[in-house]
Design an enzyme around this catalytic site. Structure first.
Site, PDB file in Angstrom:
ATOM      1  N   GLU A  16       0.815  -1.218   0.000  1.00 26.08           N
ATOM      2  CA  GLU A  16       0.000   0.000   0.000  1.00 26.08           C
ATOM      3  C   GLU A  16       0.851   1.271   0.000  1.00 26.08           C
ATOM      4  O   GLU A  16       0.444   2.307  -0.505  1.00 26.08           O
ATOM      5  CB  GLU A  16      -0.958   0.020   1.186  1.00 26.08           C
ATOM      6  CG  GLU A  16      -2.106  -0.976   1.070  1.00 26.08           C
ATOM      7  CD  GLU A  16      -1.765  -2.360   1.588  1.00 26.08           C
ATOM      8  OE1 GLU A  16      -0.579  -2.617   1.900  1.00 26.08           O
ATOM      9  OE2 GLU A  16      -2.678  -3.200   1.692  1.00 26.08           O
ATOM     10  N   MET A  65      24.368   8.909   2.606  1.00 24.85           N
ATOM     11  CA  MET A  65      24.278  10.222   3.235  1.00 24.85           C
ATOM     12  C   MET A  65      24.586  10.137   4.729  1.00 24.85           C
ATOM     13  O   MET A  65      25.252  11.015   5.285  1.00 24.85           O
ATOM     14  CB  MET A  65      22.895  10.837   3.002  1.00 24.85           C
ATOM     15  CG  MET A  65      22.791  12.290   3.427  1.00 24.85           C
ATOM     16  SD  MET A  65      24.031  13.334   2.628  1.00 24.85           S
ATOM     17  CE  MET A  65      23.120  13.978   1.236  1.00 24.85           C
ATOM     18  N   PHE A  77     -11.454  -7.421  13.504  1.00 19.63           N
ATOM     19  CA  PHE A  77     -10.394  -7.889  12.616  1.00 19.63           C
ATOM     20  C   PHE A  77     -10.075  -6.819  11.574  1.00 19.63           C
ATOM     21  O   PHE A  77     -10.959  -6.257  10.952  1.00 19.63           O
ATOM     22  CB  PHE A  77     -10.831  -9.184  11.918  1.00 19.63           C
ATOM     23  CG  PHE A  77      -9.818  -9.690  10.932  1.00 19.63           C
ATOM     24  CD1 PHE A  77      -8.574 -10.125  11.370  1.00 19.63           C
ATOM     25  CD2 PHE A  77     -10.087  -9.690   9.579  1.00 19.63           C
ATOM     26  CE1 PHE A  77      -7.625 -10.573  10.463  1.00 19.63           C
ATOM     27  CE2 PHE A  77      -9.140 -10.131   8.668  1.00 19.63           C
ATOM     28  CZ  PHE A  77      -7.907 -10.574   9.104  1.00 19.63           C
ATOM     29  N   GLN A  78      -8.808  -6.535  11.403  1.00 19.16           N
ATOM     30  CA  GLN A  78      -8.312  -5.512  10.479  1.00 19.16           C
ATOM     31  C   GLN A  78      -8.947  -4.146  10.736  1.00 19.16           C
ATOM     32  O   GLN A  78      -9.273  -3.418   9.806  1.00 19.16           O
ATOM     33  CB  GLN A  78      -8.510  -5.952   9.021  1.00 19.16           C
ATOM     34  CG  GLN A  78      -7.602  -7.131   8.657  1.00 19.16           C
ATOM     35  CD  GLN A  78      -7.461  -7.356   7.164  1.00 19.16           C
ATOM     36  OE1 GLN A  78      -8.375  -7.102   6.392  1.00 19.16           O
ATOM     37  NE2 GLN A  78      -6.302  -7.867   6.752  1.00 19.16           N
ATOM     38  N   LYS A 123     -17.488  -0.802   5.778  1.00 17.52           N
ATOM     39  CA  LYS A 123     -17.991  -1.787   4.818  1.00 17.52           C
ATOM     40  C   LYS A 123     -19.509  -1.705   4.635  1.00 17.52           C
ATOM     41  O   LYS A 123     -20.020  -1.808   3.517  1.00 17.52           O
ATOM     42  CB  LYS A 123     -17.591  -3.189   5.275  1.00 17.52           C
ATOM     43  CG  LYS A 123     -17.996  -4.261   4.283  1.00 17.52           C
ATOM     44  CD  LYS A 123     -17.232  -5.555   4.484  1.00 17.52           C
ATOM     45  CE  LYS A 123     -17.729  -6.582   3.467  1.00 17.52           C
ATOM     46  NZ  LYS A 123     -16.802  -7.670   3.255  1.00 17.52           N
TER      47      LYS A 123
END
Lengths: 163, 561
Positions: free
Chosen positions: B49, B475, B111-112, B161
């Site tokens: 993502e 760096m 969940f999630q 949802k």
């Protein structure tokens, strides 16, 4: 210097956390904050006391203004305004001190809102000039519980020139 | 007719002109994915993502449109945070749609589930949790409006949802009323006149431009004004491309790794005209000595940028393009011969350019990373979109490639996100399928989002990754070298993968360059290829980026080559 900001916000979930989170995330200090709905549906007023020099407060105000849910921000510090805070204070009030505490309460025009054999609970409303001395006077009796709202404020209608 | 939330969302995207969505599916957004094939927009399946957000960001930076991504709830949403913060710091317009557990489960540690609205509050311009399908169309409309107007930025919309599944009558609002959001575009005329006055008194003016010039499409106005007034121009990293990098008035970038001429000009100017830049600490160095002899004019659409870091003499809150236009018309009445007026100053500035140009030690040993960037410029004649990772590769890409047009350099300026460049290049390639897009990378950074090679291969994108491979987190190693007694703790990448084999494993092309004489032919061959490729260039290991202003020092105290 202490500044009182009066902020109108859209009253929606998370708005308090947006404003408070902005302060903490940018390292600004909130001395006190109170929120309540206004007469206009969906709009709340927050009063925030903060400290900082002019540049910091300017930055605070701009940052708060930038939040999408903030409608208006006014810094009341350089205006004539009225501010009031409410304090509830539960002090030890043994027999020997009771009369004195009531006398102080009377002088400062506070209300007794609860009594027991051991203590008295007073409601104090006023500006900082009134609240600070009475708290300091009551502290020597011993304070059992203490709650304060932080000031809420409003601009005075007449902004008279000061000499 | 009643539509589901999923259909409404996709309808709205159509109305907003969205043709490409970068995303990754999951349980909470499966209803939306179920409908995607029925709509004309293209969905790009990434492999992480974070890659989706950076790709949408690269798409937005290259095209000027709003970048869009769609991910699921919980980990899908939290994986976007780095990309969102990257876009927020650089003011890039994005709309991020995250799935959320059904409203009945919110707050139940379902969940999630993650409170993504809470998590992204400090790194979005604004965010929404849609609790009712009837609000959806308006929220989407507002999200796009907020993302692209005023100071652009990322806006997140969280979609439970059940909201996506619920049905309501679809009606796309024509207009938006937000009493609390009214960005100011028009400059104040009196302030512009003040700038005109300051210009007539000043002898040593400099223009300091930033990314705001690019996002307000003000490059033409900026270039026109600078040439009209004969004033040298420097830009920030984000501003590269806003002013032609091959113009005689061009000083190069300023700041920590800015050019000698740009930093000296800032230290000695008597008028600093700042346009769409925000006085970032990597730009100013020690703030008390930044342009300390100058009156400062600051043009910015965001009032919070003004007076945040430096005290400004003339603040102008407005769109950069309109302010520059306004300034030009204010100056239109002047009869001053600007070319003559600033001739002495130009001579002085040109002296600095000539005495300390951007350079590096050229020798026969290993390939110098700067030479690779110069070669890329030469081969592409500057006609490429360059994205970068973060670190030495980024600074060399900024210093040794000349950006002549806006939106040709995509780089994480504010947040400094390693792993940004490659997915951003993928996004840019979707915006411009026919242009050459090159990610200039380090061997450290590229490993932070290398999985997107699968995306590039599956969509047959000809994106090129040029790794300046020095075997170090360069760096940080440079800082350790200069300021920490060469204590190279945890900066040596001594077991890097075989990048050529890695490219081949993904189905891309891989090239390795170890000798100077191979540099040009192999680069030419790789860039001409139609397939995604990694070009692993083994470069001098301990090369440093110069000039360098040590953190906290004045800009004029530079370490030079």
């Amino acid at each position: 210097m202490r500044h009182i900001l009066s902020i109108l916000v859209e009253n929606e979930p998370g708005v308090l956390s947006r404003v408070a989170g902005l302060f903490s995330g940018r390292g600004f200090n909130i001395e006190s904050l109170n929120v309540g709905p206004t007469l206009e549906k969906g709009v709340s007023r927050m009063t925030i006391c903060t400290r900082g020099d002019d540049l910091i407060v300017e930055q605070i105000i701009k940052q708060v203004r930038k939040l999408v849910t903030v409608i208006k921000v006014v810094d009341l510090t350089h205006m004539q305004s009225v501010d009031r805070e409410m304090v509830l204070i539960k002090v030890n009030a043994e027999e020997s001190h009771r009369a004195e505490i009531l006398r102080i309460a009377d002088i400062f025009r506070c209300k007794v809102v609860d009594v027991s054999a051991q203590d008295l609970t007073l409601e104090i409303t006023g500006d900082q000039g009134k609240i600070r001395p009475i708290i300091s006077l009551l502290q020597r009796f011993g304070v059992k519980e203490f709650a304060r709202t932080g000031p809420m404020a409003m601009k005075r209608s007449m902004q008279l020139e000061e000499d | 007719m009643e539509l589901t939330g999923a259909k409404i969302l996709l309808e709205c995207l159509g109305r907003e002109g969205v043709d490409t969505v970068f995303g990754f599916p999951g349980g909470a957004v499966i209803d939306i994915y179920d409908q995607i094939p029925n709509y004309p927009m293209q969905h790009v399946l990434v492999r992480h993502e974070q890659g989706a957000v950076h790709a949408a960001d690269g798409y937005a930076r290259a095209s000027g449109k709003v970048g869009v991504c769609l991910v699921t709830s919980g980990p899908g949403a939290t994986n976007t945070v780095t990309g969102i913060a990257t876009a927020y710091m650089d003011s890039i317009p994005l709309v991020i749609f995250t799935g959320q557990v059904p409203t009945s489960l919110i707050g139940n540690d379902a969940f999630q589930e993650a409170d993504i609205v809470g998590i992204t509050r400090p790194c979005t311009k604004h965010n929404y949790l849609v609790k009712d399908v009837r609000d959806l169309a308006m929220v989407v409309k507002q999200a796009f409006y907020l993302a692209r107007t005023g100071r652009p930025g990322p806006v997140l919309v969280d979609l439970p949802k059940d909201v996506v599944q619920a049905k309501t009558e679809f009606e796309y609002p024509d207009s938006i009323k937000m009493r609390s959001y009214n960005p100011n575009y028009q400059p104040n005329h009196k302030q512009l006149q003040k700038v005109g006055e300051l210009l007539s008194f000043s002898r040593r003016p400099v223009i300091y431009a930033g990314g705001g010039v690019i996002s307000s499409e003000a490059s033409e106005e900026l270039t026109g004004l600078a040439r009209h007034l004969n004033i040298p121009v420097t830009t920030t990293l984000m501003g590269l491309g806003a002013f032609p990098g091959d113009d005689p008035l061009w000083l190069g970038m300023l700041g920590m790794h800015g050019t000698y001429a740009a930093n000296m000009a800032i230290g000695n100017c008597d008028l600093l005209l700042s346009v769409g830049a925000r006085f970032d600490d990597r730009v100013t160095g020690k703030i008390s000595s930044f342009a300390s002899k100058a009156k400062i004019v600051h043009i910015d659409i965001d009032p919070t940028s003004i007076q945040k870091n430096v005290v400004v003499d003339v603040p102008i809150v407005s769109d950069c393009r309109l302010a520059l236009k306004g300034l030009r018309s204010v100056l239109g009445r002047e009869t001053t011969d600007w070319q003559a007026k600033h001739a002495d100053w130009r001579r002085e500035v040109d002296g600095w350019m000539a005495s300390h140009p951007l350079t590096y030690e050229k020798c026969d040993g290993p390939i110098k990373p700067q030479a690779v960037v110069e070669m890329l410029y030469e081969i592409t004649k500057g006609e490429a979109i360059i994205s970068t990772e973060v670190g030495q590769n980024q600074m060399w890409a900024a210093q040794f490639f000349k950006y002549t047009k806006p939106r040709t350099l995509l780089t994480s300026g504010g947040l400094g996100t390693m792993g940004y460049g490659f997915p951003a290049a993928i996004g840019a390639q979707f915006a411009f399928p026919d242009r050459l897009v090159i990610d200039i990378a380090g061997d450290g950074s590229i490993q932070m989002n290398i999985q997107e090679m699968a995306t590039a291969v599956s969509y047959e994108l000809p994106v090129k990754i040029v790794i300046l491979n020095n075997g170090y987190l360069g760096m940080v190693r440079q800082w350790q070298d200069l300021f920490y007694d060469k204590n190279y703790c945890s900066t040596c990448l001594h077991r890097n993968p075989d990048f050529v084999a890695l490219a081949l494993a993904y189905g891309a092309e891989g090239y390795r360059i170890t000798r100077q004489e191979d540099l040009e032919p192999v680069l030419r061959k790789a860039l001409a290829s139609k397939s995604p490729a990694i070009i692993d260039v083994q470069v001098a290991q301990e090369e440093n980026v110069y000039p360098m202003v040590p953190a906290g020092a004045a800009l004029t105290d530079m370490l030079l080559v």
